[in-house]
Write an enzyme that holds these catalytic residues in place. Structure first.
Site, PDB file in Angstrom:
ATOM      1  N   CYS A 101       0.784  -1.238   0.000  1.00  0.00           N
ATOM      2  CA  CYS A 101       0.000   0.000   0.000  1.00  0.00           C
ATOM      3  C   CYS A 101       0.818   1.292   0.000  1.00  0.00           C
ATOM      4  O   CYS A 101       0.498   2.205  -0.766  1.00  0.00           O
ATOM      5  CB  CYS A 101      -1.012  -0.003   1.140  1.00  0.00           C
ATOM      6  SG  CYS A 101      -0.774  -1.203   2.425  1.00  0.00           S
ATOM      7  N   ARG A 130       7.106 -11.590   4.898  1.00  0.00           N
ATOM      8  CA  ARG A 130       6.656 -11.474   6.288  1.00  0.00           C
ATOM      9  C   ARG A 130       7.325 -12.575   7.103  1.00  0.00           C
ATOM     10  O   ARG A 130       7.392 -13.735   6.663  1.00  0.00           O
ATOM     11  CB  ARG A 130       5.134 -11.600   6.389  1.00  0.00           C
ATOM     12  CG  ARG A 130       4.380 -10.516   5.638  1.00  0.00           C
ATOM     13  CD  ARG A 130       2.880 -10.683   5.747  1.00  0.00           C
ATOM     14  NE  ARG A 130       2.186  -9.697   4.931  1.00  0.00           N
ATOM     15  CZ  ARG A 130       0.868  -9.640   4.773  1.00  0.00           C
ATOM     16  NH1 ARG A 130       0.098 -10.551   5.382  1.00  0.00           N
ATOM     17  NH2 ARG A 130       0.326  -8.716   4.021  1.00  0.00           N
ATOM     18  N   GLN A 148       1.144 -10.979  -3.425  1.00  0.00           N
ATOM     19  CA  GLN A 148      -0.247 -10.574  -3.215  1.00  0.00           C
ATOM     20  C   GLN A 148      -0.793  -9.943  -4.490  1.00  0.00           C
ATOM     21  O   GLN A 148      -0.097  -9.164  -5.149  1.00  0.00           O
ATOM     22  CB  GLN A 148      -0.359  -9.556  -2.080  1.00  0.00           C
ATOM     23  CG  GLN A 148      -0.235 -10.151  -0.699  1.00  0.00           C
ATOM     24  CD  GLN A 148      -0.574  -9.115   0.360  1.00  0.00           C
ATOM     25  OE1 GLN A 148      -0.039  -8.010   0.359  1.00  0.00           O
ATOM     26  NE2 GLN A 148      -1.450  -9.454   1.276  1.00  0.00           N
ATOM     27  N   ASP A 150      -2.551  -7.368  -5.098  1.00  0.00           N
ATOM     28  CA  ASP A 150      -3.038  -6.138  -4.474  1.00  0.00           C
ATOM     29  C   ASP A 150      -3.703  -5.207  -5.477  1.00  0.00           C
ATOM     30  O   ASP A 150      -3.348  -5.183  -6.650  1.00  0.00           O
ATOM     31  CB  ASP A 150      -1.858  -5.367  -3.867  1.00  0.00           C
ATOM     32  CG  ASP A 150      -1.595  -5.759  -2.428  1.00  0.00           C
ATOM     33  OD1 ASP A 150      -2.547  -6.133  -1.744  1.00  0.00           O
ATOM     34  OD2 ASP A 150      -0.430  -5.691  -2.012  1.00  0.00           O
ATOM     35  N   HIS A 152      -5.113  -0.945  -5.114  1.00  0.00           N
ATOM     36  CA  HIS A 152      -5.385   0.208  -4.262  1.00  0.00           C
ATOM     37  C   HIS A 152      -6.127   1.246  -5.086  1.00  0.00           C
ATOM     38  O   HIS A 152      -5.622   1.710  -6.104  1.00  0.00           O
ATOM     39  CB  HIS A 152      -4.077   0.766  -3.692  1.00  0.00           C
ATOM     40  CG  HIS A 152      -3.375  -0.229  -2.823  1.00  0.00           C
ATOM     41  ND1 HIS A 152      -2.372  -1.059  -3.305  1.00  0.00           N
ATOM     42  CD2 HIS A 152      -3.560  -0.571  -1.530  1.00  0.00           C
ATOM     43  CE1 HIS A 152      -1.968  -1.856  -2.322  1.00  0.00           C
ATOM     44  NE2 HIS A 152      -2.676  -1.580  -1.242  1.00  0.00           N
ATOM     45  N   LYS A 231     -13.225  -4.165   6.913  1.00  0.00           N
ATOM     46  CA  LYS A 231     -13.022  -4.925   5.681  1.00  0.00           C
ATOM     47  C   LYS A 231     -14.138  -5.938   5.451  1.00  0.00           C
ATOM     48  O   LYS A 231     -14.850  -6.345   6.385  1.00  0.00           O
ATOM     49  CB  LYS A 231     -11.677  -5.645   5.720  1.00  0.00           C
ATOM     50  CG  LYS A 231     -11.512  -6.620   6.883  1.00  0.00           C
ATOM     51  CD  LYS A 231     -10.143  -7.315   6.843  1.00  0.00           C
ATOM     52  CE  LYS A 231     -10.004  -8.278   8.022  1.00  0.00           C
ATOM     53  NZ  LYS A 231      -8.819  -9.142   7.900  1.00  0.00           N
ATOM     54  N   HIS A 277      -8.300  -0.768  -0.224  1.00  0.00           N
ATOM     55  CA  HIS A 277      -7.319  -1.844  -0.410  1.00  0.00           C
ATOM     56  C   HIS A 277      -8.114  -3.090  -0.821  1.00  0.00           C
ATOM     57  O   HIS A 277      -9.180  -3.357  -0.266  1.00  0.00           O
ATOM     58  CB  HIS A 277      -6.587  -2.166   0.894  1.00  0.00           C
ATOM     59  CG  HIS A 277      -5.927  -0.999   1.550  1.00  0.00           C
ATOM     60  ND1 HIS A 277      -4.563  -0.886   1.674  1.00  0.00           N
ATOM     61  CD2 HIS A 277      -6.459   0.099   2.143  1.00  0.00           C
ATOM     62  CE1 HIS A 277      -4.277   0.237   2.322  1.00  0.00           C
ATOM     63  NE2 HIS A 277      -5.410   0.843   2.615  1.00  0.00           N
TER      64      HIS A 277
END
Length: 397
Positions: A101, A130, A148, A150, A152, A231, A277
């Protein structure tokens, strides 16, 4: 598709059997993709790229490593630094990204924005790292390095509900490709939330309003939102009825404020956008693991790393097999020829273990008649076919 629990094979074993991926003590929790695994991964990524382009997303790529101050500013440091990896370069502290992000925010802030540009939809297949405890690592389901899918979105306040509705439609479109049913969960403000209660109430109301407007069933998961916003989570159900949390949509009023994101409104005033997100696969690695266990390695034709395996009975038939291979490859299919000096029964058994959708047996009779003996995975022999008939069969799948 129904598979008895006792017959289930783990994705780790299937990954080894089908030669898709491996692990190594030289990089614990960081998967190595083998050639066939890369075919599978690329098909998933290609599907992702096509659908996102059609849905009005712009693809971006952000650095894997950025300065530590960025993560302190975003709030990830306070809430997530124990799960992050760090490095020192030129006496500067850096962090390897656990999420994408902040990079998307920097791209948004790279130039002045007008209200006419919004919504801006950035999509990224972002490699993140991670730190997971070694005892929790589990094949592709729990890893330390993963990609991921992702996205945004930077939106005006009046665009929130419409954009979230579009995301819900896109999620449904993706999961339908694999025949997945799914459940929806709304997760609300956690104890360690960032920002004001008022902003959180507004965000939660917006998400709930869309779910009610879409008339979809959902459950409320109190206190399980991300630290920056509530979320909607999507839990897909596999062939064994097991639930896997994959997709997520998160509404964020906090990060645009922390990074002073602005656009110029119709009155020439500076306004702050809202950030959405969003992920659908969740991570490519985890989604592959779920697909492996869901299909038990018997992928649909479009997803199979090798779609057609050609088995010549003897050396004299290899040249014909190679000609068939070339014709199929020109039509866009992924094909292999097993030209080993082995009995045809062994070749058939081993090809069946590899779960290729189609096998073609080539011998004297096939060459004389200009045909192919076709076997279909889980069905068996389906008959003699010409090349045109075979192509018609493949195109119907």
């Amino acid at each position: 598709m129904s598979i008895k629990v006792e017959e289930r094979i783990s994705h780790q074993k299937l990954g080894q059997q089908l030669e898709l991926f491996m692990s190594s003590e030289e990089a614990p929790g960081m998967p190595f993709y083998l050639p066939k695994g890369m075919v599978l991964r690329n098909e998933l990524e290609n599907l992702w790229k096509v659908k996102h382009q059609r849905a009005g997303y712009q693809e971006i790529k952000t650095p894997i490593m950025m300065k530590q101050e960025l993560w302190e500013q975003s709030g990830h440091w306070d809430h997530y630094h124990e799960n992050m990896y760090f490095a020192n370069v030129d006496e500067q502290k850096y962090a390897i990204k656990p999420m994408s992000c902040p990079g998307a925010v920097l791209i948004f802030n790279s130039k002045k924005r007008s209200y006419r540009e919004l919504p801006i939809r950035y999509a990224e297949l972002g490699l993140v790292h991670r730190h997971e405890l070694s005892g929790s690592l589990n094949g592709l389901l729990r890893v330390r390095a993963f990609t991921q899918d992702d996205a945004h979105l930077f939106v005006r306040e009046d665009q929130i509900e419409k954009e979230i509705e579009k995301v819900l439609d896109l999620v449904d479109e993706f999961y339908s490709e694999f025949g997945f049913s799914y459940k929806i969960e709304l997760s609300t403000r956690p104890e360690d939330f960032m920002g004001s209660v008022q902003a959180w109430d507004q965000a939660e109301h917006a998400l709930e309003a869309v779910l009610k407007q879409k008339q979809v069933a959902y459950q409320v998961n109190e206190g399980d939102g991300a630290f920056y916003g509530p979320k909607i989570d999507f839990h897909i159900l596999d062939s064994l009825g097991r639930s896997w949390q994959c997709g997520t949509v998160q509404l964020d009023f906090q990060m645009p404020e922390k990074f002073d994101c602005k656009y110029i409104d119709e009155d020439n005033q500076l306004r702050q956008p809202i950030m959405i997100h969003r992920a659908i696969y969740g991570s490519i690695e985890r989604f592959i693991a779920i697909l492996l266990e869901h299909f038990q390695g018997s992928f649909p034709l479009w997803l199979a790393p090798v779609q057609v395996k050609i088995l010549p009975i003897a050396d004299a038939h290899v040249s014909y097999a190679e000609d068939v291979k070339q014709q199929l490859e020109q039509e866009g299919y992924r094909v292999e020829v097993d030209d080993r000096v082995e009995k045809i029964g062994l070749k058939i058994r081993e090809a069946a273990l590899q779960k290729h959708p189609y096998m073609l047996i080539v011998g004297d009779q096939e060459i004389e008649q200009g045909k192919l003996s076709v076997r279909k995975h889980k069905v068996g022999v389906i008959g003699e076919m010409s090349m045109d008939e075979l192509l018609e069969q493949l195109k119907s799948k």
